[in-house]
Design a protein around this motif. Sequence first.
Motif, short mmCIF file in Angstrom:
data_model
loop_
_atom_site.label_atom_id
_atom_site.label_comp_id
_atom_site.label_asym_id
_atom_site.label_seq_id
_atom_site.Cartn_x
_atom_site.Cartn_y
_atom_site.Cartn_z
N ARG A 187 -5.69 -2.76 3.11
CA ARG A 187 -5.96 -2.23 1.78
C ARG A 187 -5.54 -3.21 0.71
N ALA A 234 -4.65 -9.24 -1.30
CA ALA A 234 -3.93 -10.47 -1.00
C ALA A 234 -3.91 -10.73 0.50
N GLN A 272 -5.20 6.89 -2.09
CA GLN A 272 -3.86 6.39 -2.44
C GLN A 272 -2.86 7.53 -2.58
N LEU A 289 -2.13 8.56 1.20
CA LEU A 289 -1.28 7.62 1.92
C LEU A 289 0.03 7.35 1.17
N THR A 313 0.71 5.14 -1.15
CA THR A 313 0.93 3.83 -1.75
C THR A 313 -0.40 3.16 -2.08
N GLU A 314 -0.30 2.15 -2.92
CA GLU A 314 -1.45 1.30 -3.21
C GLU A 314 -0.94 -0.12 -3.40
N TRP A 315 -1.72 -1.08 -2.96
CA TRP A 315 -1.33 -2.48 -3.15
C TRP A 315 -1.79 -2.93 -4.50
N GLY A 349 -1.80 -6.38 -6.32
CA GLY A 349 -1.49 -7.77 -6.01
C GLY A 349 -0.75 -7.80 -4.69
N GLU A 350 0.41 -8.43 -4.67
CA GLU A 350 1.16 -8.48 -3.42
C GLU A 350 2.30 -7.48 -3.42
N GLU A 358 3.57 -3.54 -3.14
CA GLU A 358 3.14 -2.22 -2.73
C GLU A 358 3.76 -1.20 -3.67
N ILE A 402 -3.36 5.85 -10.58
CA ILE A 402 -3.27 4.88 -9.50
C ILE A 402 -3.59 3.49 -10.06
#
Lengths: 184, 442
Positions: free
Chosen positions: A95, A98, B77, B80, B82-84, B86-87, B89, B98
Amino acid sequence: MPLPRILALPPLLRPPTTTSALRNHILPSHASRPFHITPRPLANLPPRRPLFESEFTETFLRGSGPGGQKINKTSCAVQLKHLPTGIVVKCQETRSRAQNRKLARRLLQDRIEEMELGESARTVVKRRRESERKRSRGKKARRKYRKLAEGEKGEDEEGVEEGGGSDGEALGEATRGDGASKVG
Amino acid sequence: MPRLPTSLLRRAYALDPYLPALLGPCRDLCAAQNELRWLREHVDGVAEKRRARGGTLARAALLRELVGKRARGMPLQYILGTEWFGEVEIRCRKGVLIPRQDTAASISHLVRFLRDAPNLPSELRVLDLCTGTGCIPLLFAHDFYDASSRPDLRILGVDVSEKALELAAHNLERTRKAQASVAKGNISFLQADILLNPFADQTEGPPSLKTALNLKRMPQFWDILISNPPYISPKEYWKTTTRSVRGFEPKLALVPPPDAAGTDTEQGDAFYRPLLTIAQDVEAKIVLLEIADLDQALRVGRRVREMDIYDGIEIWCDQPDAHPNTAAEDPASDSEFPIFGTGNARTVLCHRGQGTQWLQRTPSPHAPTSTPADTTEDCAHISHDGLEPSFDKTLLHAGDGRPFHERTLKSRKEPVDWEHWTGKPANAAAPWYTKEPRLGRR
């Protein structure tokens, strides 16, 4: 009379997905698992081919229409196109964009290597070793079960001998029995 | 919305019995397969954690329940958790918007410029208004400190919703534990209503930004202002947003509050005027505002140009780091502002003075011909923690090269425009932010 063999149930194994398989080699995120087996490092692999950012173009696939707050995208597919060879690689495993970018680069590297090196590429070598390992494992297992079966047969023979019969007779009986069932 | 063809549903069912349900919100077999895989991985993770604690879990039942929720349109999201971004979480919870991938792309692009920027101050101050989950401050700090030592960073996230601030604090804790780079930055969150007139009497509700900064003894001047405000007009809300957004995400974070006298478009743009006023007040050198589409970008850009204090105005697209104007049908060529990247227009970036240097841009021909609105306060970075004012002498001759006193004598071209506030009673009977966001049919 043969004793019922108690089979040890196999431990619950998660079916390996592409994600987990890839992650095992690339992303060190095993903190949540209670334990895991580190894959044995493969020795004598050819070095990885360096991949430069200028060699390929990167696109993020998205649908047309409004973006931003108006929609809530869950996919973040990354597509790489290698300009000299025209290889296209798409990755939407995770998901996180990156992580997808990292995975896509790794995939593209592998594809190019396969094309350039053929039989000696990393992925091909790995696959071959894996299949060899599997074959030898299978051979071992077959040998083991053959042995076990022979042992059982031996026990049977002992039992039969106690009853006063012989191997040949037992076989004969079996064939006769088969014939009888066919006839019946 | 076109109907899903039966052939597609049958194909999906042949692959997996759960897929047809997921096709409703996803509309696409590939996306549905991905979502089902992530749901499965999530269920496996939950089961494994439960087993480590000695409990058991019926995986199939949980998966069926989650697929059912998703089929009813609940965002993945929220399911689950969470959402990413960028890098980083980021944890998501119902009642808080979100984070979107496009926002992350713009923030990362801005930070990439700032990482190689010359003459950064000893403490870079970043103000993020309408922070929501706190994703922008966290990603900013993460990207800024990624590799080497940088100047100090002070980031303040501001939001009106208490739920959002709680979640932001939680996300900050969580990310600090996971990533050491974020722990270096000085990140904090603050409750304030940026739509409120700071000079009006106010008795209840969250205070205005100026008051809140004073109360918390925060600095009054900030180098960079970032905001992802609500920018959807009511009409667009009903027409262009997807069902999962409309039904499950808070309207508070999407649509500006209704204004008595104002058209639909004006209500959609309601946040930009106060945001730009705040940017002027805090002396922001770089302002990054997220917008919905090119039309809104042009409206905001024109408003910024009217203020006549910025050296450059740019529009960034969904992928600002892609090669500019690669698409032939791109309307960028005849646009009045330079457009960078590919995709929909996503953010408006304004810079001036030092900000122009940091971004390594040259002032555009649209740059103000008169004095940039430097004031005496701009040159004195007062640190409020130790009570000693530190005077940055390099700033005395920065800018247009004229002596310092000449610039300071001249005041702003136009005084702060408060006419927007006048029609707005500060303590109305039922402030709009107290209303609960409307959740979808269950």
